[in-house]
Design a protein around this motif. Sequence first.
Motif, PDB file in Angstrom:
ATOM      1  N   LYS A  30       0.794  -1.224   0.000  1.00 15.47           N
ATOM      2  CA  LYS A  30       0.000   0.000   0.000  1.00 15.47           C
ATOM      3  C   LYS A  30       0.829   1.279   0.000  1.00 15.47           C
ATOM      4  O   LYS A  30       0.268   2.371  -0.157  1.00 15.47           O
ATOM      5  CB  LYS A  30      -0.941   0.010   1.211  1.00 15.47           C
ATOM      6  CG  LYS A  30      -0.238   0.197   2.555  1.00 15.47           C
ATOM      7  CD  LYS A  30      -1.248   0.300   3.678  1.00 15.47           C
ATOM      8  CE  LYS A  30      -0.569   0.595   5.015  1.00 15.47           C
ATOM      9  NZ  LYS A  30      -1.548   0.729   6.102  1.00 15.47           N
ATOM     10  N   SER A  32       2.581   2.173  -2.348  1.00 11.05           N
ATOM     11  CA  SER A  32       2.538   2.634  -3.737  1.00 11.05           C
ATOM     12  C   SER A  32       1.248   3.400  -4.010  1.00 11.05           C
ATOM     13  O   SER A  32       0.155   2.854  -3.862  1.00 11.05           O
ATOM     14  CB  SER A  32       2.616   1.442  -4.698  1.00 11.05           C
ATOM     15  OG  SER A  32       2.179   1.806  -5.991  1.00 11.05           O
ATOM     16  N   PRO A  33       1.331   4.669  -4.443  1.00 14.21           N
ATOM     17  CA  PRO A  33       0.097   5.395  -4.765  1.00 14.21           C
ATOM     18  C   PRO A  33      -0.655   4.799  -5.944  1.00 14.21           C
ATOM     19  O   PRO A  33      -1.881   4.915  -6.010  1.00 14.21           O
ATOM     20  CB  PRO A  33       0.594   6.817  -5.088  1.00 14.21           C
ATOM     21  CG  PRO A  33       2.041   6.670  -5.412  1.00 14.21           C
ATOM     22  CD  PRO A  33       2.530   5.508  -4.616  1.00 14.21           C
ATOM     23  N   ILE A  34       0.053   4.139  -6.877  1.00 15.31           N
ATOM     24  CA  ILE A  34      -0.633   3.521  -8.004  1.00 15.31           C
ATOM     25  C   ILE A  34      -1.409   2.293  -7.541  1.00 15.31           C
ATOM     26  O   ILE A  34      -2.532   2.040  -7.995  1.00 15.31           O
ATOM     27  CB  ILE A  34       0.358   3.151  -9.127  1.00 15.31           C
ATOM     28  CG1 ILE A  34       1.174   4.379  -9.549  1.00 15.31           C
ATOM     29  CG2 ILE A  34      -0.392   2.579 -10.325  1.00 15.31           C
ATOM     30  CD1 ILE A  34       0.355   5.512 -10.119  1.00 15.31           C
ATOM     31  N   ARG A  36      -2.680   1.991  -4.576  1.00 18.83           N
ATOM     32  CA  ARG A  36      -3.843   2.562  -3.879  1.00 18.83           C
ATOM     33  C   ARG A  36      -4.876   3.087  -4.878  1.00 18.83           C
ATOM     34  O   ARG A  36      -6.090   2.974  -4.656  1.00 18.83           O
ATOM     35  CB  ARG A  36      -3.397   3.668  -2.921  1.00 18.83           C
ATOM     36  CG  ARG A  36      -2.446   3.183  -1.828  1.00 18.83           C
ATOM     37  CD  ARG A  36      -2.335   4.188  -0.689  1.00 18.83           C
ATOM     38  NE  ARG A  36      -1.903   5.503  -1.107  1.00 18.83           N
ATOM     39  CZ  ARG A  36      -0.644   5.936  -1.149  1.00 18.83           C
ATOM     40  NH1 ARG A  36       0.346   5.107  -0.790  1.00 18.83           N
ATOM     41  NH2 ARG A  36      -0.347   7.165  -1.524  1.00 18.83           N
ATOM     42  N   LEU A  37      -4.425   3.678  -5.985  1.00 17.73           N
ATOM     43  CA  LEU A  37      -5.337   4.188  -7.010  1.00 17.73           C
ATOM     44  C   LEU A  37      -6.177   3.062  -7.601  1.00 17.73           C
ATOM     45  O   LEU A  37      -7.417   3.167  -7.671  1.00 17.73           O
ATOM     46  CB  LEU A  37      -4.548   4.890  -8.124  1.00 17.73           C
ATOM     47  CG  LEU A  37      -5.369   5.316  -9.354  1.00 17.73           C
ATOM     48  CD1 LEU A  37      -6.269   6.491  -9.010  1.00 17.73           C
ATOM     49  CD2 LEU A  37      -4.460   5.647 -10.535  1.00 17.73           C
ATOM     50  N   TRP A 180      -0.196  11.346 -13.469  1.00 15.10           N
ATOM     51  CA  TRP A 180       1.231  11.064 -13.233  1.00 15.10           C
ATOM     52  C   TRP A 180       2.101  11.439 -14.437  1.00 15.10           C
ATOM     53  O   TRP A 180       3.309  11.253 -14.395  1.00 15.10           O
ATOM     54  CB  TRP A 180       1.421   9.598 -12.870  1.00 15.10           C
ATOM     55  CG  TRP A 180       1.188   9.337 -11.422  1.00 15.10           C
ATOM     56  CD1 TRP A 180       2.132   9.250 -10.434  1.00 15.10           C
ATOM     57  CD2 TRP A 180      -0.072   9.174 -10.755  1.00 15.10           C
ATOM     58  NE1 TRP A 180       1.547   9.034  -9.211  1.00 15.10           N
ATOM     59  CE2 TRP A 180       0.196   8.980  -9.378  1.00 15.10           C
ATOM     60  CE3 TRP A 180      -1.402   9.169 -11.182  1.00 15.10           C
ATOM     61  CZ2 TRP A 180      -0.813   8.785  -8.438  1.00 15.10           C
ATOM     62  CZ3 TRP A 180      -2.403   8.977 -10.255  1.00 15.10           C
ATOM     63  CH2 TRP A 180      -2.110   8.785  -8.900  1.00 15.10           C
ATOM     64  N   SER A 215      -6.315  14.110  -9.926  1.00 17.29           N
ATOM     65  CA  SER A 215      -5.397  13.107  -9.390  1.00 17.29           C
ATOM     66  C   SER A 215      -3.993  13.687  -9.225  1.00 17.29           C
ATOM     67  O   SER A 215      -3.293  13.360  -8.261  1.00 17.29           O
ATOM     68  CB  SER A 215      -5.371  11.859 -10.281  1.00 17.29           C
ATOM     69  OG  SER A 215      -4.835  12.119 -11.549  1.00 17.29           O
ATOM     70  N   ALA A 219      -2.984  13.603  -5.459  1.00 19.84           N
ATOM     71  CA  ALA A 219      -2.220  12.378  -5.209  1.00 19.84           C
ATOM     72  C   ALA A 219      -0.755  12.479  -5.604  1.00 19.84           C
ATOM     73  O   ALA A 219       0.072  11.755  -5.056  1.00 19.84           O
ATOM     74  CB  ALA A 219      -2.867  11.211  -5.962  1.00 19.84           C
ATOM     75  N   ALA A 350      -5.248   7.127  -3.519  1.00 18.87           N
ATOM     76  CA  ALA A 350      -3.906   7.425  -4.030  1.00 18.87           C
ATOM     77  C   ALA A 350      -3.259   8.573  -3.268  1.00 18.87           C
ATOM     78  O   ALA A 350      -2.041   8.584  -3.058  1.00 18.87           O
ATOM     79  CB  ALA A 350      -3.976   7.755  -5.518  1.00 18.87           C
ATOM     80  N   ALA A 380      -0.667  -2.507 -11.231  1.00 18.07           N
ATOM     81  CA  ALA A 380      -0.207  -1.243 -10.656  1.00 18.07           C
ATOM     82  C   ALA A 380       1.314  -1.191 -10.580  1.00 18.07           C
ATOM     83  O   ALA A 380       1.935  -0.167 -10.901  1.00 18.07           O
ATOM     84  CB  ALA A 380      -0.813  -1.046  -9.265  1.00 18.07           C
ATOM     85  N   GLU A 384       3.782   1.399 -12.395  1.00 12.63           N
ATOM     86  CA  GLU A 384       4.705   2.169 -11.572  1.00 12.63           C
ATOM     87  C   GLU A 384       6.140   2.025 -12.075  1.00 12.63           C
ATOM     88  O   GLU A 384       6.894   3.008 -12.124  1.00 12.63           O
ATOM     89  CB  GLU A 384       4.597   1.705 -10.118  1.00 12.63           C
ATOM     90  CG  GLU A 384       5.351   2.561  -9.122  1.00 12.63           C
ATOM     91  CD  GLU A 384       5.063   2.118  -7.707  1.00 12.63           C
ATOM     92  OE1 GLU A 384       4.614   2.947  -6.906  1.00 12.63           O
ATOM     93  OE2 GLU A 384       5.274   0.928  -7.397  1.00 12.63           O
TER      94      GLU A 384
END
Length: 454
Positions: A30, A32-34, A36-37, A180, A215, A219, A350, A380, A384
């Motif tokens: 978790k 990783s924001p991706i 979580r997204l 991103w 986003s 994020a 995210a 994800a 990433e």
Amino acid sequence: MEYLREMSELPRFAAAAHRPARRRLWESEKSSPIVRLLVGSAVGDAFAFGVSLQDAHWLRRAVKRFGEWPHNPVMREALRQNNVRGFYSDHTEQLLGTVKGLSRHGVAVEAVAMLSAWRDEWELSQRRPPPAVRGVPRQGEGALGRMFRGEVSLEQTHAEQAARGDPGSDPLAAAPPLGWIGLSAERARLAAECSDATHPHPKARAACLLIAFCSRHLAVLHRPPADLIRAAAAHLEASPLAEPETLAHLRALERLPDFHEFGARFCAMPREVHAQLCGPQPCPQAAHVPAGADGRQPMEGLHSDAMRTAGVVLYLCKFQRGPIDVLTAAIDMGGDIDAVAMLCLGIVAAADDLHFGKSNGLSWRLLEELEGLEYLIVQAKAFEAWLENLRLGDDDSSPFAATSQPSNDEPSSVTMADASVGCTWVLGVATIAVVMAAVLAAKPIAYRLLIRRD
């Protein structure tokens, strides 16, 4: 390891004995924001899809337990088939196709290649193990599924959406990963490509850019939510995708109070505010949709509307106080809430976390019973890794970024260097707009070849 490999090849449920392992997997990934997204998007989508297109007032009374999947007693029979609670819908499927399309083709990806990536994900869903029905696509009522099933042609979809005063919200599901992408001009081009693949309409392009900005603002850059709508409007206005009605809508939303002032479950929300957010009420486009406990109640809520869906997402993300708060607010809007819940919960996750098992977070049950957690995490991590190798830079202090402009009570100074950069930027935006128009004119043949490839 063999279990994880098998679980990550296709979206599927975990056996009851393996569900506790999902908690450990989440805790290990978790950061990783991706991750979580994608997981937040899938949870929001799966939760809301069970009661999507229901009336707002019914939802506020009937959906009381957010630790289990809700159920719509009057869901149409066509939507009940191959539809198990915990399945995510075609919204998350399109999101997954987008991250794969970007990873496969890079930031130069165009709409034709993105359509191909979305179709690949649609075809993948037909190979899922039980309880999914083999050979049957994922549920959802989006334009992509209708095209891929051969119910309508791409040309018909383009013509229908281009002619609408308010195009549908389908393309918005593809937009969160664009946050991103560091260069504003590339984000705008990609937002237009994602929209024009199915919805070639100025409002749909603008809405995609707004979701990508949301986003990025929350994020990626971790900027204050209180500035979100103002900054998003400035960003859109400075872009080649600026759209007058959307800008006017955002300025009206900026004047609305915190939604918590409308009481628990929006019990004191004035009808005119609900209409400002969602459009005329009861929803005229949903007159044929069964709603309420017996299916005879007129549906009040949001229709599939790109501009208003983007506006609701920005408004809820501006004032949300955590994942359970924003999920509840998304449900209480009524109507096409799977899109709203998917976008809001994905972006909020995210930016922070889903806080499973905590008072402001979600129930562990929603993670343990979600379709495809392992698959989502693998996709994800791949996206990433692609982002880490991307050497695109960013321009978040440029005029186009429009997130660091001074407020009315802050002094502003402009140097000759600033003016030179501004002139270069204006020329660049004009060039992008011309190129977008030329590229769009050349696409129909390639689109037809793609849709008819089978």
